[in-house]
Motif scaffolding. Structure first.
Motif, PDB file in Angstrom:
ATOM      1  N   HIS A  24       0.854  -1.193   0.000  1.00 20.02           N
ATOM      2  CA  HIS A  24       0.000   0.000   0.000  1.00 20.02           C
ATOM      3  C   HIS A  24       0.889   1.243   0.000  1.00 20.02           C
ATOM      4  N   LEU A  25       0.855   1.987  -1.073  1.00 26.07           N
ATOM      5  CA  LEU A  25       1.714   3.164  -1.193  1.00 26.07           C
ATOM      6  C   LEU A  25       0.918   4.452  -1.014  1.00 26.07           C
ATOM      7  N   GLU A  26       1.624   5.450  -0.564  1.00 26.75           N
ATOM      8  CA  GLU A  26       1.096   6.815  -0.628  1.00 26.75           C
ATOM      9  C   GLU A  26       1.707   7.372  -1.911  1.00 26.75           C
ATOM     10  N   ILE A  27       0.891   7.396  -2.968  1.00 24.70           N
ATOM     11  CA  ILE A  27       1.417   7.739  -4.298  1.00 24.70           C
ATOM     12  C   ILE A  27       1.917   9.192  -4.335  1.00 24.70           C
ATOM     13  N   ILE A  28       3.096   9.385  -4.849  1.00 20.96           N
ATOM     14  CA  ILE A  28       3.645  10.732  -5.054  1.00 20.96           C
ATOM     15  C   ILE A  28       3.005  11.258  -6.345  1.00 20.96           C
ATOM     16  N   PRO A  29       2.325  12.424  -6.291  1.00 22.60           N
ATOM     17  CA  PRO A  29       1.567  12.855  -7.467  1.00 22.60           C
ATOM     18  C   PRO A  29       2.433  13.456  -8.585  1.00 22.60           C
ATOM     19  N   VAL A  30       3.511  12.750  -8.876  1.00 18.56           N
ATOM     20  CA  VAL A  30       4.423  13.194  -9.927  1.00 18.56           C
ATOM     21  C   VAL A  30       4.655  12.003 -10.861  1.00 18.56           C
ATOM     22  N   GLU A  31       4.258  12.150 -12.118  1.00 19.90           N
ATOM     23  CA  GLU A  31       4.505  11.086 -13.088  1.00 19.90           C
ATOM     24  C   GLU A  31       5.883  11.316 -13.686  1.00 19.90           C
ATOM     25  N   VAL A  32       6.662  10.252 -13.745  1.00 18.52           N
ATOM     26  CA  VAL A  32       8.011  10.355 -14.294  1.00 18.52           C
ATOM     27  C   VAL A  32       7.991   9.723 -15.685  1.00 18.52           C
ATOM     28  N   VAL A  33       8.319  10.517 -16.692  1.00 16.88           N
ATOM     29  CA  VAL A  33       8.327  10.021 -18.074  1.00 16.88           C
ATOM     30  C   VAL A  33       9.774   9.955 -18.570  1.00 16.88           C
ATOM     31  N   LEU A  34      10.115   8.822 -19.154  1.00 10.50           N
ATOM     32  CA  LEU A  34      11.439   8.622 -19.752  1.00 10.50           C
ATOM     33  C   LEU A  34      11.261   8.437 -21.251  1.00 10.50           C
ATOM     34  N   ARG A  35      12.160   9.064 -22.018  1.00  4.57           N
ATOM     35  CA  ARG A  35      12.049   8.994 -23.477  1.00  4.57           C
ATOM     36  C   ARG A  35      13.379   8.624 -24.114  1.00  4.57           C
ATOM     37  N   ASN A  36      13.326   7.676 -25.039  1.00  5.57           N
ATOM     38  CA  ASN A  36      14.523   7.263 -25.779  1.00  5.57           C
ATOM     39  C   ASN A  36      14.485   7.685 -27.240  1.00  5.57           C
ATOM     40  N   VAL A  37      13.279   7.880 -27.750  1.00  3.52           N
ATOM     41  CA  VAL A  37      13.064   8.264 -29.147  1.00  3.52           C
ATOM     42  C   VAL A  37      11.965   9.328 -29.135  1.00  3.52           C
ATOM     43  N   VAL A  38      12.036  10.289 -30.037  1.00  2.00           N
ATOM     44  CA  VAL A  38      11.010  11.339 -30.084  1.00  2.00           C
ATOM     45  C   VAL A  38       9.663  10.758 -30.535  1.00  2.00           C
ATOM     46  N   PHE A  40       8.904  15.421 -15.759  1.00  2.00           N
ATOM     47  CA  PHE A  40       7.947  15.255 -14.670  1.00  2.00           C
ATOM     48  C   PHE A  40       6.603  15.849 -15.102  1.00  2.00           C
ATOM     49  N   TYR A  41       5.520  15.168 -14.714  1.00  2.64           N
ATOM     50  CA  TYR A  41       4.165  15.676 -14.935  1.00  2.64           C
ATOM     51  C   TYR A  41       3.412  15.638 -13.612  1.00  2.64           C
ATOM     52  N   TYR A  42       2.571  16.644 -13.411  1.00  2.00           N
ATOM     53  CA  TYR A  42       1.745  16.686 -12.200  1.00  2.00           C
ATOM     54  C   TYR A  42       0.551  15.774 -12.407  1.00  2.00           C
ATOM     55  N   LYS A  43       0.436  14.752 -11.543  1.00  2.00           N
ATOM     56  CA  LYS A  43      -0.637  13.763 -11.677  1.00  2.00           C
ATOM     57  C   LYS A  43      -1.935  14.372 -11.168  1.00  2.00           C
ATOM     58  N   ASP A  44      -2.674  14.977 -12.079  1.00  2.00           N
ATOM     59  CA  ASP A  44      -3.937  15.610 -11.727  1.00  2.00           C
ATOM     60  C   ASP A  44      -4.844  15.622 -12.963  1.00  2.00           C
ATOM     61  N   ASP A  45      -5.832  14.703 -12.955  1.00  2.00           N
ATOM     62  CA  ASP A  45      -6.727  14.536 -14.106  1.00  2.00           C
ATOM     63  C   ASP A  45      -7.454  15.828 -14.475  1.00  2.00           C
ATOM     64  N   GLU A  97      11.305  20.500 -11.310  1.00  2.00           N
ATOM     65  CA  GLU A  97      11.589  20.266  -9.883  1.00  2.00           C
ATOM     66  C   GLU A  97      11.250  21.463  -9.012  1.00  2.00           C
ATOM     67  N   TYR A  98      11.239  22.670  -9.588  1.00  2.00           N
ATOM     68  CA  TYR A  98      10.878  23.847  -8.790  1.00  2.00           C
ATOM     69  C   TYR A  98       9.404  23.790  -8.394  1.00  2.00           C
ATOM     70  N   HIS A  99       8.543  23.389  -9.353  1.00  2.00           N
ATOM     71  CA  HIS A  99       7.120  23.233  -9.032  1.00  2.00           C
ATOM     72  C   HIS A  99       6.943  22.148  -7.973  1.00  2.00           C
ATOM     73  N   ILE A 100       7.655  21.056  -8.140  1.00  2.00           N
ATOM     74  CA  ILE A 100       7.495  19.921  -7.222  1.00  2.00           C
ATOM     75  C   ILE A 100       7.861  20.326  -5.797  1.00  2.00           C
ATOM     76  N   LYS A 101       8.948  21.084  -5.679  1.00  2.00           N
ATOM     77  CA  LYS A 101       9.394  21.525  -4.355  1.00  2.00           C
ATOM     78  C   LYS A 101       8.461  22.601  -3.796  1.00  2.00           C
ATOM     79  N   GLU A 102       8.190  23.618  -4.616  1.00  2.00           N
ATOM     80  CA  GLU A 102       7.384  24.753  -4.157  1.00  2.00           C
ATOM     81  C   GLU A 102       5.995  24.320  -3.674  1.00  2.00           C
ATOM     82  N   PHE A 103       5.369  23.395  -4.407  1.00  2.00           N
ATOM     83  CA  PHE A 103       3.998  23.014  -4.066  1.00  2.00           C
ATOM     84  C   PHE A 103       3.936  21.731  -3.234  1.00  2.00           C
TER      85      PHE A 103
END
Ligand code: TMP
Length: 240
Positions: A87-101, A124-129, A138-144
């Motif tokens: 059971h996790l407390e989900i961090i509302p930050v989606e991490v996207v990794l890209r290898n090809v455009v 990083f994306y803010y997980k909010d539908d 990272e500034y948004h992640i820290k600030e908020f």
């Protein structure tokens, strides 16, 4: 013993999964549905047996990551659609990794899909539908207060590590890992990889033909959606 673990009340229903409580407050059951959605819920549909495929595929991948030093929520697969996870407390930050455009990166940078890159990109994306999962840094992640500086560093480090491991894993299975999204959560003072890794949240292109084998087939009505999910299942989990 675990295989009989009972599902108690529903804690959360997402677009593709339902989370149920168990008798152990540290464990929950992830139930994988066939429901598919795209463009932040504007397009809805069903991909027959997607839940079964994503459950199995994700568990094989999480097991491989665990074996290679990535801490994940995986505990035990119960059946075709259900897995016991921490059971996790989900961090509302989606991490996207890209290898090809591809996808939103192609759009944002005005580049052709398939453009090669010298090194992987992490976003990083803010997980909010309601907001449509906007891109943040990272500034948004820290600030908020979404995560601490230390946690951000860990997400970044784990993100690149998971990408490196998975790129090789998929290459050996004739799949080009174009990009993917992962999520993390807190559990007893640790950060664990959570959610799922499946054709729903990854771009998989066949290594030789370049054919798309992921949710883009559903998003853009490319046809053969079920067939391509099955093909990924075969390549990852072996013949049924
Ligand atoms: P994008 O190109 O639309 O930004 O998506 C990049 C990858 O991350 C793609 O494989 C889909 C996945 N993804 C999700 O599954 N959910 C999300 O909310 C986001 C932003 C990306």
């Amino acid at each position: 013993m675990m295989k009989t673990m009972k599902r108690l009340e529903q804690l959360y229903e997402g677009k593709a999964k339902i989370i149920y409580a168990t008798e152990d407050p540290n464990l929950v059951i992830q139930y994988f549905k066939d429901d598919a959605s795209a463009f932040n819920g504007i397009k809805k549909g069903t991909i027959v047996d997607k839940g079964v495929i994503n459950n199995h595929v994700s568990n094989v991948i999480f097991k491989y990551l665990e074996d290679n030093g990535v801490r994940t929520h995986l505990v035990e697969e119960l059946n075709d659609r259900e897995t016991v996870v921490k059971h996790l407390e989900i961090i509302p930050v989606e991490v996207v990794l890209r290898n090809v455009v591809a996808g939103s990166l192609a759009k944002r940078m005005g580049l052709k899909e398939g453009t090669e890159m010298k090194a992987p990109i992490l976003e990083f994306y803010y997980k909010d539908d309601d907001l449509g999962d906007p891109m943040i840094n990272e500034y948004h992640i820290k600030e908020f207060g979404l995560a601490t500086a230390e946690e951000i560093e860990f997400l970044r480090e784990q993100g690149f590590k998971v990408n490196e491991l998975l790129f090789e894993f998929f290459k050996q299975r004739n799949i080009r890992l174009v990009d993917f999204k992962i999520e993390f959560g807190r559990h007893k003072g640790e950060i664990l990889l959570g959610d799922e890794i499946s054709p729903d949240g990854c771009r998989f292109w066949h290594w030789e033909t370049g054919e798309k084998m992921d949710k883009d087939r559903f998003r853009f009505n490319l046809g053969q959606v079920e067939e391509k999910y099955q093909e990924v299942y075969q390549l990852i989990c072996g013949p049924a």
